[in-house]
Design an enzyme around this catalytic site. Structure first.
Site, PDB file in Angstrom:
ATOM      1  N   CYS A  15       5.218 -14.759-102.843  1.00  0.00           N
ATOM      2  CA  CYS A  15       3.892 -14.489-102.272  1.00  0.00           C
ATOM      3  C   CYS A  15       3.360 -13.153-102.788  1.00  0.00           C
ATOM      4  O   CYS A  15       2.165 -13.020-103.088  1.00  0.00           O
ATOM      5  CB  CYS A  15       3.964 -14.437-100.745  1.00  0.00           C
ATOM      6  SG  CYS A  15       4.784 -15.863-100.011  1.00  0.00           S
ATOM      7  N   ASP A 398      19.359  19.012-126.265  1.00  0.00           N
ATOM      8  CA  ASP A 398      18.952  20.379-126.562  1.00  0.00           C
ATOM      9  C   ASP A 398      20.112  21.268-126.117  1.00  0.00           C
ATOM     10  O   ASP A 398      20.975  20.834-125.351  1.00  0.00           O
ATOM     11  CB  ASP A 398      17.670  20.697-125.774  1.00  0.00           C
ATOM     12  CG  ASP A 398      17.300  22.160-125.862  1.00  0.00           C
ATOM     13  OD1 ASP A 398      17.272  22.682-126.983  1.00  0.00           O
ATOM     14  OD2 ASP A 398      17.054  22.773-124.807  1.00  0.00           O
ATOM     15  N   ASP A 585      15.078  20.510-121.611  1.00  0.00           N
ATOM     16  CA  ASP A 585      14.734  21.226-120.383  1.00  0.00           C
ATOM     17  C   ASP A 585      13.336  20.867-119.884  1.00  0.00           C
ATOM     18  O   ASP A 585      12.881  21.396-118.887  1.00  0.00           O
ATOM     19  CB  ASP A 585      14.856  22.736-120.580  1.00  0.00           C
ATOM     20  CG  ASP A 585      13.914  23.282-121.647  1.00  0.00           C
ATOM     21  OD1 ASP A 585      14.020  24.470-121.951  1.00  0.00           O
ATOM     22  OD2 ASP A 585      13.085  22.519-122.173  1.00  0.00           O
ATOM     23  N   ASP A 589      10.760  21.208-124.868  1.00  0.00           N
ATOM     24  CA  ASP A 589      11.161  19.988-125.569  1.00  0.00           C
ATOM     25  C   ASP A 589      10.280  18.790-125.239  1.00  0.00           C
ATOM     26  O   ASP A 589      10.664  17.649-125.501  1.00  0.00           O
ATOM     27  CB  ASP A 589      12.621  19.650-125.223  1.00  0.00           C
ATOM     28  CG  ASP A 589      13.581  20.718-125.715  1.00  0.00           C
ATOM     29  OD1 ASP A 589      13.463  21.120-126.884  1.00  0.00           O
ATOM     30  OD2 ASP A 589      14.428  21.160-124.932  1.00  0.00           O
TER      31      ASP A 589
END
Length: 691
Positions: A15, A398, A585, A589
């Protein structure tokens, strides 16, 4: 403009899909999503069209599901009493019907009284199903569970199988009751994970404290949070100190000490001291609101498995209905078989065909996985990302702030100048930068700075500035080489910052970062979890990167990379057609996070850039949550596959048995409602996470 509504009494996954499809077709609607698990619908359309769209949506929902109420969340009232009374009525109706069925089956009645008795009982237990089926047929909505149950049981009544027709409808209602209870408990479990939004704030005013809704507190206002209370808004502690429980947001069980000047986030629980907070963000922009919004709306980003189920159910049900019709008609017409026998088998086929188990359990499993991840401190922004997380083969990291603490300290200074003068020069040049390296130099000096002019930042290399009419260069080896300045070779591991004055070398300082305590264990766990390759991309020099990579057990490392260089290197890795997750972070980045197949923001709690750029946000600084998130995603996908295989497998088996006459309508009801209930209970396992 987006507005959210509660769809009260929505208890059917199929539904929910029908409502979403219909509302999307309303003129002016830009987007519409129905969240079956939370019984919520979000509609996006221009503000001037909202009144018209809302009215049409209400009409459509009433036509599709008359029992479903569309309620504006700002006007929502507590409906627990109504739900409890509704549940009690269903239990009494089922119990009375069961007793009546036994009495009628054992009683020695003539044909007419027996027929009347079973007709009355059938109407009592299944009248609502038949009425709903009739309403839907009038609207052109034929192939749903109400139609299937109505046709099958009415057919059984017509061929004289009165007890079986009533029993099938009775067992169907029992199954629906259990399914409703199971889904309701799952909804409560999920909502319990997210019940972290504070109800009030203690606003400090000229006349004293005043308890107000968080939405009424302005940025810059002062609020008081007492022990045991949940922090209502993001801010800075301006008075007092305390221990806070951050587990609701970060998954971290150990309390954290906060003092004056520390940032404190909404959703934390104050444990010990009375604190005063200067509000930095309003309620809508607070951390807890953003996180709740992302988690609650995550189901709008559907995984491929969910999209498959939606398409599958649209094709599957009509096909099975046609097969049921052929099964009932072809053997008597072509092979002179008994009509009653083959009609019975066709009706059994109809009962089996409803795909409720898949339509309900698969989205519920994904939402359970997202809720379980949130409980562990991992924010997944959609079930599509949760599925992608389970497919990752390469994890790219990183370095600074991700695998290391990002807390730099000056470890060594080599210069012909007095050390204090050298540090003063370096600190003055770096004073306007927020980079961790610059902050560590400023921390090491902590004195009066020199006036600086003509500051020029060289991305990924360093800074040029004028001090006392002399050009000062502070940066890495690449900057010195570009300026043609000869510098000594340094073998010590760390970030090396050289200083030069008018192209004359002055000296260097070495800044080192500390590896996070759980980084090495996390890399090991990723390899154990089946990750084929781990890679580090860093703007730091290659030697520093290699030293840390060897310490942690990372397979490959690429250093001396500018932000665009990280993107280029990531694209080279992606050329191997492996699913790649990048962990950064969330601030510097952002381009790489966005480019990767899956972006994971580390230490992103409270960071707008992290939440915007990443698909998954680790809500504290721990790399160990990455393998845990992958484990949760794989567990969720296992449950999804189990439910798909189990649901389709049982249905195919019972369909085959029904076609050859070995499955009764009781078995057919189990293949529909029973399988749905088992699949829903299995789906609820996705909510549980292990340490």
């Amino acid at each position: 403009m987006e507005k959210t509504y509660e769809l009260k009494n929505l208890d059917c996954g199929n539904c929910a899909a029908k409502i979403e499809t219909a509302v999307k077709k309303i003129d002016g609607v830009q987007a519409a999503t129905v969240n079956f698990v939370q019984t919520k619908m979000a509609i996006t359309c221009p503000a001037e069209d909202f009144a018209k769209v809302e009215k049409q949506a209400q009409t459509i929902i009433h036509e599709l599901e008359p029992d479903v109420e569309m309620i504006d969340l700002s006007q929502q009232s507590d409906g627990h009493q109504h739900d409890d009374s509704h549940l009690k009525k269903d239990i009494w109706r089922i119990a009375l019907s069961f007793v009546a069925l036994i009495i009628l089956s054992l009683a020695n009645l003539n044909d007419l009284p027996r027929l009347i008795g079973f007709l009355l009982l059938y109407g009592f237990i299944g009248g609502d199903v038949v009425l709903t089926a009739a309403r839907n047929i009038i609207k052109g909505q034929v192939f749903d569970e109400h139609f299937l149950m109505a046709v099958a049981t009415i057919g059984a009544m017509l061929i004289g199988e009165y007890p079986e027709a009533v029993a099938v409808m009775l067992f169907y209602q029992v199954g629906e009751l259990f399914q409703s209870v199971a889904v309701g408990k799952s909804r409560k479990s999920i909502k319990g994970l997210l019940a972290i939004r504070p109800d009030y704030a203690n606003l400090r005013t000229a006349t004293g404290e005043q308890e107000v809704p968080p939405q009424e507190v302005a940025v810059g206002a002062e609020i008081i949070v007492k022990p045991g209370e949940r922090v209502p808004l993001d801010g800075i502690i301006s008075n007092g100190e305390t221990m806070v429980d951050t587990s609701a947001l970060t998954g971290e069980a150990v309390p954290r000490k906060l003092v004056v000047g520390d940032q404190i986030l909404s959703g934390f629980v104050n444990q010990t001291g009375v604190i005063q907070i200067t509000v930095e963000k309003n309620a809508a922009d607070s951390t807890v609101s953003r996180i709740l919004d992302l988690v609650e709306n995550a189901s709008s980003k559907k995984a491929p498995a969910e999209n498959f189920i939606t398409k599958f159910s649209r094709i599957y049900t009509p096909v099975v209905v046609i097969l049921a019709l052929l099964l009932a008609v072809v053997p008597p017409l072509l092979f002179q078989q008994a009509w009653s026998e083959w009609i019975y088998r066709g009706l059994t086929f109809l009962v089996i065909s409803c795909p409720c188990a898949l339509v309900v359990s698969v989205p519920l499993t994904f939402f359970g996985g997202i809720g379980g991840a949130s409980k562990a401190g991992v924010l997944v922004k959609g079930s599509n990302y949760l599925e992608l997380l389970s497919q990752v083969e390469t994890v790219v990291f990183d370095k600074t702030g991700t695998l290391t603490k990002g807390v730099f300290e000056v470890q060594e200074i080599a210069t012909s100048l007095p050390e204090k003068d050298f540090l003063r020069l370096a600190a003055s040049v770096e004073a306007n930068s927020s980079h961790p390296i610059a902050l560590s130099i400023l921390k090491a000096y902590q004195g009066e700075l020199l006036p600086v002019e003509d500051i020029q930042e060289i991305s990924g290399a360093g800074v040029l500035a004028t001090i006392n009419q002399k050009r000062i260069a502070a940066g890495n080896l690449r900057l010195m080489e570009e300026l043609g300045i000869l510098v000594p070779k340094v073998t010590t591991v760390g970030t090396i910052i050289y200083l030069a004055e008018d192209n004359d070398y002055l000296g260097y300082l070495i800044i080192a970062d500390e590896v996070k305590a759980d980084a090495q264990t996390s890399i090991q766990q990723l390899h154990q979890a089946g990750i084929k390759q781990t890679v580090m991309l860093t703007g730091d020099n290659q030697k520093v990167g290699t030293a840390i990579a060897e310490k942690l057990g990372i397979d490959q490392v690429y250093g001396d990379l500018l932000p665009e260089g990280k993107v280029e290197k990531l694209e080279e890795l992606m050329a191997d057609n492996q699913k790649i997750a990048f962990v950064g972070d969330g601030m510097n980045d952002a381009p790489v996070l966005a480019r990767a197949d899956l972006g994971i923001a580390m230490g992103g709690l409270g960071s707008d850039a992290a939440i915007e750029a990443a698909d998954v946000v680790i809500m504290n600084d721990a790399p160990s949550l990455i393998p845990k998130a992958i484990a949760i995603s794989k567990k969720t996908l296992r449950i999804v596959k189990q439910n798909i295989i189990f649901s389709i497998g049982i249905k195919v088996l019972v369909l085959a048995l029904g076609a050859v006459g070995f499955a009764s309508m009781g078995a057919a009801v189990f293949a529909d409602v029973g399988v749905t209930l088992i699949a829903v209970l299995n789906a609820m396992r996705a909510l549980r996470t292990k340490d």
